[in-house]
Design a protein around this motif. Sequence first.
Motif, PDB file in Angstrom:
ATOM      1  N   ARG A   4      52.474  27.464  29.647  1.00 51.34           N
ATOM      2  CA  ARG A   4      51.938  27.834  30.945  1.00 51.34           C
ATOM      3  C   ARG A   4      52.041  29.346  31.080  1.00 51.34           C
ATOM      4  O   ARG A   4      53.004  29.957  30.629  1.00 51.34           O
ATOM      5  N   ALA A   5      51.063  29.919  31.702  1.00 55.35           N
ATOM      6  CA  ALA A   5      51.052  31.361  31.921  1.00 55.35           C
ATOM      7  C   ALA A   5      50.313  31.658  33.212  1.00 55.35           C
ATOM      8  O   ALA A   5      49.540  30.831  33.710  1.00 55.35           O
ATOM      9  N   MET A   6      50.579  32.817  33.755  1.00 59.27           N
ATOM     10  CA  MET A   6      49.899  33.232  34.974  1.00 59.27           C
ATOM     11  C   MET A   6      49.256  34.596  34.728  1.00 59.27           C
ATOM     12  O   MET A   6      49.857  35.463  34.091  1.00 59.27           O
ATOM     13  N   ILE A   7      48.057  34.764  35.225  1.00 60.45           N
ATOM     14  CA  ILE A   7      47.355  36.038  35.116  1.00 60.45           C
ATOM     15  C   ILE A   7      46.829  36.405  36.498  1.00 60.45           C
ATOM     16  O   ILE A   7      46.307  35.564  37.221  1.00 60.45           O
ATOM     17  N   CYS A   8      47.055  37.640  36.881  1.00 62.01           N
ATOM     18  CA  CYS A   8      46.561  38.139  38.168  1.00 62.01           C
ATOM     19  C   CYS A   8      45.392  39.067  37.882  1.00 62.01           C
ATOM     20  O   CYS A   8      45.528  40.023  37.110  1.00 62.01           O
ATOM     21  N   LEU A   9      44.265  38.789  38.490  1.00 67.16           N
ATOM     22  CA  LEU A   9      43.051  39.550  38.223  1.00 67.16           C
ATOM     23  C   LEU A   9      42.471  40.104  39.520  1.00 67.16           C
ATOM     24  O   LEU A   9      42.658  39.532  40.593  1.00 67.16           O
ATOM     25  N   ILE A  28      41.985  26.281  33.092  1.00 64.96           N
ATOM     26  CA  ILE A  28      42.296  27.243  34.142  1.00 64.96           C
ATOM     27  C   ILE A  28      42.557  26.491  35.442  1.00 64.96           C
ATOM     28  O   ILE A  28      41.806  25.586  35.813  1.00 64.96           O
ATOM     29  N   LYS A  29      43.630  26.865  36.112  1.00 65.19           N
ATOM     30  CA  LYS A  29      43.932  26.299  37.417  1.00 65.19           C
ATOM     31  C   LYS A  29      44.150  27.472  38.366  1.00 65.19           C
ATOM     32  O   LYS A  29      45.060  28.281  38.166  1.00 65.19           O
ATOM     33  N   LYS A  30      43.279  27.588  39.356  1.00 60.27           N
ATOM     34  CA  LYS A  30      43.363  28.709  40.293  1.00 60.27           C
ATOM     35  C   LYS A  30      44.370  28.366  41.384  1.00 60.27           C
ATOM     36  O   LYS A  30      44.313  27.299  41.996  1.00 60.27           O
ATOM     37  N   LEU A  31      45.286  29.283  41.605  1.00 61.26           N
ATOM     38  CA  LEU A  31      46.304  29.115  42.634  1.00 61.26           C
ATOM     39  C   LEU A  31      46.018  30.066  43.786  1.00 61.26           C
ATOM     40  O   LEU A  31      45.562  31.192  43.576  1.00 61.26           O
ATOM     41  N   ALA A  32      46.338  29.610  44.967  1.00 61.98           N
ATOM     42  CA  ALA A  32      46.206  30.458  46.155  1.00 61.98           C
ATOM     43  C   ALA A  32      47.581  30.598  46.800  1.00 61.98           C
ATOM     44  O   ALA A  32      48.388  29.666  46.778  1.00 61.98           O
ATOM     45  N   ILE A  33      47.831  31.733  47.376  1.00 62.98           N
ATOM     46  CA  ILE A  33      49.109  32.001  48.013  1.00 62.98           C
ATOM     47  C   ILE A  33      49.039  31.508  49.458  1.00 62.98           C
ATOM     48  O   ILE A  33      48.059  31.758  50.172  1.00 62.98           O
ATOM     49  N   ASN A  34      50.104  30.859  49.875  1.00 67.61           N
ATOM     50  CA  ASN A  34      50.193  30.389  51.256  1.00 67.61           C
ATOM     51  C   ASN A  34      50.419  31.603  52.158  1.00 67.61           C
ATOM     52  O   ASN A  34      51.460  32.261  52.074  1.00 67.61           O
ATOM     53  N   PRO A  35      49.479  31.932  53.051  1.00 72.12           N
ATOM     54  CA  PRO A  35      49.617  33.134  53.861  1.00 72.12           C
ATOM     55  C   PRO A  35      50.798  33.102  54.833  1.00 72.12           C
ATOM     56  O   PRO A  35      51.295  34.156  55.233  1.00 72.12           O
ATOM     57  N   THR A  36      51.290  31.930  55.181  1.00 74.33           N
ATOM     58  CA  THR A  36      52.427  31.869  56.111  1.00 74.33           C
ATOM     59  C   THR A  36      53.735  32.251  55.429  1.00 74.33           C
ATOM     60  O   THR A  36      54.692  32.627  56.093  1.00 74.33           O
ATOM     61  N   LYS A  37      53.774  32.160  54.101  1.00 77.19           N
ATOM     62  CA  LYS A  37      55.006  32.463  53.372  1.00 77.19           C
ATOM     63  C   LYS A  37      54.997  33.864  52.744  1.00 77.19           C
ATOM     64  O   LYS A  37      55.938  34.222  52.042  1.00 77.19           O
ATOM     65  N   THR A  38      53.955  34.621  52.975  1.00 75.65           N
ATOM     66  CA  THR A  38      53.893  35.964  52.397  1.00 75.65           C
ATOM     67  C   THR A  38      54.676  36.957  53.239  1.00 75.65           C
ATOM     68  O   THR A  38      54.759  36.833  54.459  1.00 75.65           O
ATOM     69  N   VAL A  39      55.251  37.929  52.584  1.00 76.76           N
ATOM     70  CA  VAL A  39      56.024  38.975  53.244  1.00 76.76           C
ATOM     71  C   VAL A  39      55.528  40.313  52.710  1.00 76.76           C
ATOM     72  O   VAL A  39      55.370  40.487  51.499  1.00 76.76           O
ATOM     73  N   VAL A  40      55.305  41.260  53.585  1.00 74.04           N
ATOM     74  CA  VAL A  40      54.873  42.597  53.172  1.00 74.04           C
ATOM     75  C   VAL A  40      56.117  43.419  52.849  1.00 74.04           C
ATOM     76  O   VAL A  40      56.958  43.641  53.707  1.00 74.04           O
ATOM     77  N   VAL A  41      56.192  43.844  51.596  1.00 73.07           N
ATOM     78  CA  VAL A  41      57.369  44.584  51.147  1.00 73.07           C
ATOM     79  C   VAL A  41      57.034  46.035  50.800  1.00 73.07           C
ATOM     80  O   VAL A  41      57.911  46.766  50.351  1.00 73.07           O
TER      81      VAL A  41
END
Length: 183
Positions: A4-9, A28-41
Amino acid sequence: AGGRAMICLLPSEEPGMKKIFEDAKIPIKKLAINPTKTVVVSQRASGIVASKPDLNNLAKKAYKSYLRSVYLMPNKDIFKIEEIPFDEYAASLGLAATPSLRFLKDLKSKSREDLRGAKNVNRKLEKLKEQIKAEKLRKKLEKLGKAADDGNLSSKRKRAEDEDEDEILVMKKQRDWNKDEDD
């Protein structure tokens, strides 16, 4: 061999890479980030980077290295340096200002082969060659200077060149057949 590997494009890189993965039969399996769990760092990161000069230098090096690697990628149709948001990327690394990059200034004027050629030039060898050429030229000029001091040969050549500039045949030596050669 599975894994398994992850690539950010970037969005501009996604179609080209998707085609490459499909051609290689990589699922290929596209993942989406849950916007409620994101934090601006980024603000906190910029504070830490600004307070520590070593981290600031490392962030600048990371910025330059990544952009240089994208710039030198062979797949120019996928990896487009013009598509990268430079200011946003610098802010994501915690940099207060976007570092300037010399190789991006003349982005349109040079190709990858030109850059490689400029990089692989042996500057010491080129300097030595120039010194040798200068020395040969100096010796040649000294020889010509000594010949000019002799006077006879160079003045005859100059006179012949002046008289026969436009002619096809050039006279090396002019003889006066009426004159005796015993003189």
